[in-house]
Structure formats: structure tokens, C-alpha cells
Design an enzyme around this catalytic site. Structure first.
Site, short mmCIF file in Angstrom:
data_model
loop_
_atom_site.label_atom_id
_atom_site.label_comp_id
_atom_site.label_asym_id
_atom_site.label_seq_id
_atom_site.Cartn_x
_atom_site.Cartn_y
_atom_site.Cartn_z
N LYS A 51 0.83 -1.21 0.00
CA LYS A 51 0.00 0.00 0.00
C LYS A 51 0.86 1.25 0.00
O LYS A 51 0.62 2.19 -0.76
CB LYS A 51 -0.91 0.00 1.23
N LYS A 52 1.89 1.29 0.85
CA LYS A 52 2.73 2.49 0.93
C LYS A 52 3.50 2.70 -0.38
O LYS A 52 3.68 3.85 -0.81
CB LYS A 52 3.70 2.38 2.10
N GLY A 178 -13.40 3.98 6.48
CA GLY A 178 -12.25 3.82 7.35
C GLY A 178 -10.96 4.16 6.64
O GLY A 178 -10.95 4.59 5.48
N ALA A 181 -10.33 2.31 3.16
CA ALA A 181 -11.14 2.86 2.07
C ALA A 181 -10.60 4.21 1.62
O ALA A 181 -10.45 4.48 0.42
CB ALA A 181 -12.59 2.98 2.51
N HIS A 436 12.78 26.82 11.14
CA HIS A 436 12.12 27.66 10.13
C HIS A 436 12.91 27.63 8.83
O HIS A 436 14.15 27.63 8.85
CB HIS A 436 12.05 29.10 10.65
#
EC number: 1.8.1.7
Length: 453
Positions: A51-52, A178, A181, A436
Site C-alpha cells: 500500500k505504501k 475507514g 477505504a 524555520h
């Protein structure tokens, strides 16, 4: 009684593999592990890892426009080649599975490529016909996708099937709200698929902070996902135009594919648990105590099959705690408090600790929240808006929760989780000098509460 093994592990996912390796390599136990499918479990084979990688692939779809905004006039990445990606993905999963098998073997764990079922409190029977006894049995069989039964439900696919598609559909309906999905809605949208998402509830990502999930919903719609809440499927019919979906709100439409991501259930069916006295909960989960022990003293369970916190790192911690408890004589509870998590939507949602809704039910709180356009995407004239949020106890000043919606929020929340886990106060955050220019400097520069509750 003499047993064949000190430990028999059922399931080759993250929790079971960690427990088996540690018991064998560190405690010198004689260990066997049975896995009926592929080593690595849901996370490696059909979950987190593939998935990743798909998340990474889908994120490039906006690269052309961003690059041109930054002066790259000839920037072009062409179209997405699913067969090329899938071949590389399959090879990577094969590589990872081989690592799991190699590490188990190096630790001295005997591997059985078979399904295991319980015969009694100390005996397992394999689909190969063999039976073995063990002093301790650890069940780590994980969970599986749940699809409700309705007219046409046999025409749907689940997240397990996505990685095995020979080609991507032109259009897809994803049913569910969820994290699975929502993640796949964003992934497939980024890969060029026309994505519609139905969720029967009022808002996606139930259980997450309301403000954060509302922010995610707005942004995924802006990125092209046709999200409908308060909507459910009534029936699905197949015809010469594809799959015709009839729904509760009249948004009836044809799709090339329909994927259900309506939750997962523990994989406890047909395990022979009825032969042992192991207790199951309402959803089929194995009931365990704080030490992952079932009602049967010789049988333990870890990971998604127990339906506690269904995350890979949690299963790994539970497996390690089991070994400490049983084989090192150090009773150890897996820590389930303040577990950080990320939803890999686009943009991502990272979260640790309490939601605003949970916290205000517990005590008076201050809420610090900021929404703004990030420098990188703002310069590229994208409308994405980052959200940073802290929930603070009025009485103790402790930061009770942190929620981030932004690109790479998963990376950010991992670091913020350390501070929250240590019990940092709002003043600790305030004393930290900002880095920053970064998005997360907002976490240490929000001085005035947005609201109190």
C-alpha cells in the site's frame, strides 16, 4: 509430559514471526511456525508495504504541474504504467518474504508451509496431515476484509485483490469510510482511476478527531475523489456496461470495479478453537488478558486476531512481550497507551493521543489549532491546506493529543509522539525553538487557544 516443541506459532505475520524468532534465538526454545499462505502476513504481503509503495507511486501524478510552477518548463513524467509497477512490486514482496523466511531459519525456527488447526490445548494438526504437541501455542493469524452479504456482493473485490489486478479499472467505487477505504480512494485517484467513494456514516474516518477528519474529507474531494457520505449500496448488477450500482441516495451509476473496505474481522474461523475452551468476542476476536493469555493457560494470541489495536508495530510489541512473559520469566504487558498512527491519504493524517471529543469528555481542555497553506504547495498554487492541532489539559498543561493533516504527516507524528508519550506540557512545546521554515514549526508557535471546552 514431553512436547514436540516449546512453542508452536500459528501465523507468519509480524507478531507471530517476532515472537518465534525471539523465543528461539534469545530464549533457546524449540519453536515451530505454520503459515498457510505467504510469510509476512497482511502487512508485508497485502497491507502496509504494498500500500505504501502505491502511495508513493500515486503521489507523482501532480509532479508535472508542481515542477512547471517551479520553473521546469519541460517537466513531464508521462502516464502511469501499472504492469511495470506491479512487476517491481511483486519482486519486492518476494524479496521481503524471503528475508522473513531466512531470518526465521537463522533463528532456528522450523517452518511449516501449511494451515494449522487446534486439536486441544497442546496439539495442532496441519493440513499436511501431521500433528504436533507444544507446551505453548501462540495464535497470530491476523484478520481479513469483511464484505456484507447483499445482492451482487459476489461481484466486489477487497483491498486484498487490488495488488493482484492485471490492469487498473477505468472507474471504481470504493465502499467504506475507514482508513483503508480512504487510502485506496486517494491512491487510485492519484494513479488516474476515476474514483467514487460511498460511506453510510455522516463523515469518513470515524474514531479520529472530528476537525481533522473533516479537513481530510474536504481535501480529498478537492483532489478529485467523488466522496458521498450518508450513502450505501443496495445492490449490484453486471451488464454490458460494467457493474451497475443502485444506492440509497439515487446516485446510481456504472463502474468498472467495486471495492469494499468496510472493516476487517479476526481470522478465527475453522481454527478448531472450539476444541480448546478459548473464548471469542462478539466479532470473533480471541479474548486475552494484559499478557496476551487466553482462558486456556497454554494458549496465547497476539496481533489483529485479538482486535485490540490493529497495527503492525503493536503486534510486534505484543509478540516481544509474550516472549518476555513466557520464556524469560518477566511478566510484561504490551503498552497500548498513546500509540501513534497515520492514515496515508493525500494529504496524510497523523495522530497520537486523544481526540478533542474524547478529551473534553474527560476534563476541561484548551484546543490549539491552525490551518494554513504550506510554502511548497502554496508556491505551486495548489489549494492544499495543512492543519496542526494540539489538545491540552487546562489543569496539568499536558498535551493530551496531537493531530496533523499534511503531506508527510506520518513522519511528523512519529516525532511528535515521543514528546506526547513523555508527558510534555504545552509550555514544553512553547519553549522549543522553531525550525524555520517548516510546517511543523506551527506546533511550537501556537500561543493562544483556538477554543476551550
Amino acid at each position: 509430559m514431553k512436547f514436540d516443541y516449546d512453542l508452536f506459532v500459528i501465523g507468519g505475520g509480524s507478531g507471530g514471526v517476532r515472537a518465534g524468532r525471539l523465543a528461539a534465538s534469545e530464549a533457546g526454545a524449540k519453536v515451530a511456525l505454520a503459515e498457510e499462505y505467504r510469510m509476512g502476513g497482511t502487512c508485508v504481503i497485502r497491507g502496509c508495504v504494498p500500500k505504501k509503495l502505491m502511495v508513493f507511486a500515486s503521489a507523482y501524478s501532480g509532479a508535472n504541474a508542481d515542477a512547471r510552477a517551479y520553473g521546469w518548463s519541460d517537466a513531464s513524467i508521462g502516464t502511469f504504467d501499472w504492469p511495470h509497477f506491479k512487476a517491481k512490486l511483486d519482486a519486492e514482496l518476494d524479496r521481503l518474504e524471503n528475508i522473513y523466511r531466512t531470518n526465521l531459519a537463522k533463528s532456528g525456527v522450523e517452518i511449516f508451509n501449511a494451515r494449522a488447526e487446534m486439536v486441544d490445548a497442546h496439539t495442532v494438526r496441519l493440513s499436511s496431515g501431521e500433528s504436533f504437541t507444544a507446551k505453548h501455542i501462540l495464535i497470530a493469524v491476523g484478520g481479513r476484509p469483511f464484505t456484507p452479504d447483499f445482492e451482487g456482493s459476489d461481484l466486489t473485490i477487497t483491498s486484498n485483490d487490488i495488488f493482484n489486478l492485471e490492469k487498473l479499472p477505468r472507474s471504481i467505487l470504493i465502499v467504506g469510510g475507514g482508513f483503508i477505504a480512504c487510502e485506496f480512494a486517494c491512491i487510485l485517484n492519484g494513479l488516474g482511476v476515476e474514483v467514487t467513494q460511498f460511506y453510510r456514516g455522516a463523515q469518513i474516518l470515524r474514531g479520529f478527531d472530528d476537525e481533522a477528519r473533516g479537513h481530510v474529507a474536504d481535501l480529498v474531494r478537492e483532489r478529485g475523489v467523488d466522496l458521498h457520505v450518508g450513502t450505501d449500496v443496495m445492490k449490484i448488477e453486471k451488464d454490458d456496461q460494467g457493474l451497475f450500482v443502485k444506492c440509497t441516495t439515487g446516485h446510481d451509476h456504472h463502474f468498472d470495479a467495486v471495492m469494499y473496505a468496510t472493516g476487517r474481522v479476526p481470522n478465527t474461523d475453522n481454527l478448531g478453537l472450539e476444541n480448546t475452551g478459548v473464548e471469542l468476542g462478539r466479532r470473533g476476536e480471541i479474548i486475552v488478558d494484559d499478557y496476551s493469555q487466553t482462558a486456556v493457560p497454554s494458549i496465547y494470541a497476539v496481533g489483529d486476531v485479538t482486535d485490540r489495536i490493529n497495527l503492525t508495530p503493536v503486534a510486534i510489541r505484543e509478540g516481544a512481550a509474550f516472549v518476555d512473559t513466557v520464556f524469560h520469566g518477566k511478566p510484561t504487558k504490551a503498552d497500548h497507551e498513546l500509540v501513534a498512527s497515520a492514515v496515508f491519504t493525500q494529504p496524510e493524517l497523523g495522530t497520537v493521543g486523544m481526540t478533542e471529543e474524547e478529551a473534553r469528555e474527560q476534563e476541561p481542555i484548551e484546543v490549539y489549532s491552525a490551518t494554513f497553506r504550506a510554502m511548497q504547495t502554496g508556491f505551486a498554487e495548489r489549494e492544499d491546506r495543512v492543519m496542526m492541532k494540539l489538545i491540552v489539559s487546562q489543569a496539568t498543561r499536558v498535551v493530551l493529543g496531537c493531530h496533523i493533516v499534511a503531506d508527510n504527516a506520518g513522519e511528523m507524528i512519529q516525532l511528535a509522539a515521543i514528546a506526547v508519550k513523555m508527558g510534555a506540557t504545552k509550555e514544553d512545546f512553547d519553549r522549543t525553538v522553531a525550525v524555520h521554515p517548516t510546517m511543523t514549526e506551527e506546533l511550537v508557535t501556537m500561543k493562544v487557544p483556538t477554543r476551550t471546552a
